[in-house]
Design a protein around this motif. Sequence first.
Motif, PDB file in Angstrom:
ATOM      1  N   ILE A   5       0.820  -1.205   0.000  1.00 25.07           N
ATOM      2  CA  ILE A   5       0.000   0.000   0.000  1.00 25.07           C
ATOM      3  C   ILE A   5       0.861   1.265   0.000  1.00 25.07           C
ATOM      4  CG2 ILE A   5      -1.864   1.202   1.235  1.00 25.07           C
ATOM      5  CD1 ILE A   5      -2.678  -1.469   0.065  1.00 25.07           C
ATOM      6  N   LYS A   6       2.089   1.136   0.489  1.00 24.06           N
ATOM      7  CA  LYS A   6       3.032   2.253   0.589  1.00 24.06           C
ATOM      8  C   LYS A   6       2.585   3.290   1.622  1.00 24.06           C
ATOM      9  CE  LYS A   6       5.079   1.814  -3.998  1.00 24.06           C
ATOM     10  NZ  LYS A   6       4.478   0.681  -4.559  1.00 24.06           N
ATOM     11  N   VAL A   7       2.177   2.775   2.793  1.00 26.63           N
ATOM     12  CA  VAL A   7       1.887   3.630   3.948  1.00 26.63           C
ATOM     13  C   VAL A   7       2.526   2.990   5.179  1.00 26.63           C
ATOM     14  CG1 VAL A   7      -0.285   4.577   3.052  1.00 26.63           C
ATOM     15  CG2 VAL A   7      -0.331   2.544   4.478  1.00 26.63           C
ATOM     16  N   ARG A  13      -3.280   1.414  10.792  1.00 31.69           N
ATOM     17  CA  ARG A  13      -4.040   1.184  12.035  1.00 31.69           C
ATOM     18  C   ARG A  13      -5.013   2.331  12.299  1.00 31.69           C
ATOM     19  NH1 ARG A  13      -2.359  -2.452  10.403  1.00 31.69           N
ATOM     20  NH2 ARG A  13      -0.582  -3.671  11.025  1.00 31.69           N
ATOM     21  N   TYR A  14      -4.556   3.554  12.034  1.00 31.21           N
ATOM     22  CA  TYR A  14      -5.426   4.719  12.215  1.00 31.21           C
ATOM     23  C   TYR A  14      -6.628   4.634  11.276  1.00 31.21           C
ATOM     24  CZ  TYR A  14      -7.130   9.509  12.185  1.00 31.21           C
ATOM     25  OH  TYR A  14      -7.926  10.617  12.244  1.00 31.21           O
ATOM     26  N   ARG A  46      -6.544   5.170   0.359  1.00 36.46           N
ATOM     27  CA  ARG A  46      -5.295   5.862   0.057  1.00 36.46           C
ATOM     28  C   ARG A  46      -5.464   6.813  -1.125  1.00 36.46           C
ATOM     29  NH1 ARG A  46      -0.889   2.709  -2.789  1.00 36.46           N
ATOM     30  NH2 ARG A  46      -2.244   3.401  -4.448  1.00 36.46           N
ATOM     31  N   ASP A  47      -6.151   6.351  -2.175  1.00 36.01           N
ATOM     32  CA  ASP A  47      -6.370   7.211  -3.340  1.00 36.01           C
ATOM     33  C   ASP A  47      -7.211   8.431  -2.977  1.00 36.01           C
ATOM     34  OD1 ASP A  47      -4.854   5.570  -4.934  1.00 36.01           O
ATOM     35  OD2 ASP A  47      -6.565   4.540  -5.843  1.00 36.01           O
ATOM     36  N   LEU A  48      -8.268   8.215  -2.208  1.00 35.80           N
ATOM     37  CA  LEU A  48      -9.116   9.346  -1.817  1.00 35.80           C
ATOM     38  C   LEU A  48      -8.332  10.370  -1.006  1.00 35.80           C
ATOM     39  CD1 LEU A  48     -12.447   7.541  -0.857  1.00 35.80           C
ATOM     40  CD2 LEU A  48     -12.086   9.069  -2.793  1.00 35.80           C
ATOM     41  N   LEU A  49      -7.529   9.890  -0.067  1.00 33.34           N
ATOM     42  CA  LEU A  49      -6.809  10.809   0.825  1.00 33.34           C
ATOM     43  C   LEU A  49      -5.597  11.449   0.151  1.00 33.34           C
ATOM     44  CD1 LEU A  49      -6.928   8.749   4.136  1.00 33.34           C
ATOM     45  CD2 LEU A  49      -8.358  10.696   3.504  1.00 33.34           C
ATOM     46  N   TYR A  50      -4.805  10.663  -0.549  1.00 30.28           N
ATOM     47  CA  TYR A  50      -3.542  11.168  -1.077  1.00 30.28           C
ATOM     48  C   TYR A  50      -3.633  11.701  -2.505  1.00 30.28           C
ATOM     49  CZ  TYR A  50      -1.368   8.853   2.967  1.00 30.28           C
ATOM     50  OH  TYR A  50      -1.017   8.465   4.229  1.00 30.28           O
ATOM     51  N   GLU A  51      -4.416  11.053  -3.342  1.00 32.43           N
ATOM     52  CA  GLU A  51      -4.501  11.476  -4.737  1.00 32.43           C
ATOM     53  C   GLU A  51      -5.600  12.528  -4.946  1.00 32.43           C
ATOM     54  OE1 GLU A  51      -2.197  10.436  -6.886  1.00 32.43           O
ATOM     55  OE2 GLU A  51      -1.359   9.198  -5.286  1.00 32.43           O
TER      56      GLU A  51
END
Length: 133
Positions: A5-7, A13-14, A46-51
């Motif tokens: 996932i690259k996190v 966990r959060y 991840r996409d929603l938050l980072y991209e």
Amino acid sequence: MCDLIKVQPHVLRYWETEFPMLAPQKNRAGQRVYRRKDVEMVLRIRDLLYEEKFTIAGAKKRLLDDMRGVSTRAKLAEVSAAEEKTELQPPGASSSPTADQSASPQTRSVLRVLKSDLEDLLTRLNTDASIKR
């Protein structure tokens, strides 16, 4: 999982605490076991938050809306297919089954899907209520 996932692990966990729909099962040793749907959910978060630069609250809302939309479209497609397969009743025939008639297989299938979705919603609501306490 974190490498895929690259996190960082603490971020993952959060996210598990913030997104009730992300709930990987744990094995007997207490380690998380990620199923395909869990991995897909993490990638979507991840996409929603980072991209797409959503906030946590915005991402939660989008995921819930997406989940509702998908399940609603699937149910409508099932009902539509069931209606197309069902023969037209003769005039004057009752549309509701009587004691000696049983529901069609299509109707039972739709009811099973609705029951499953309602049980899932109840689980989510109970999870949300216990988190907010």
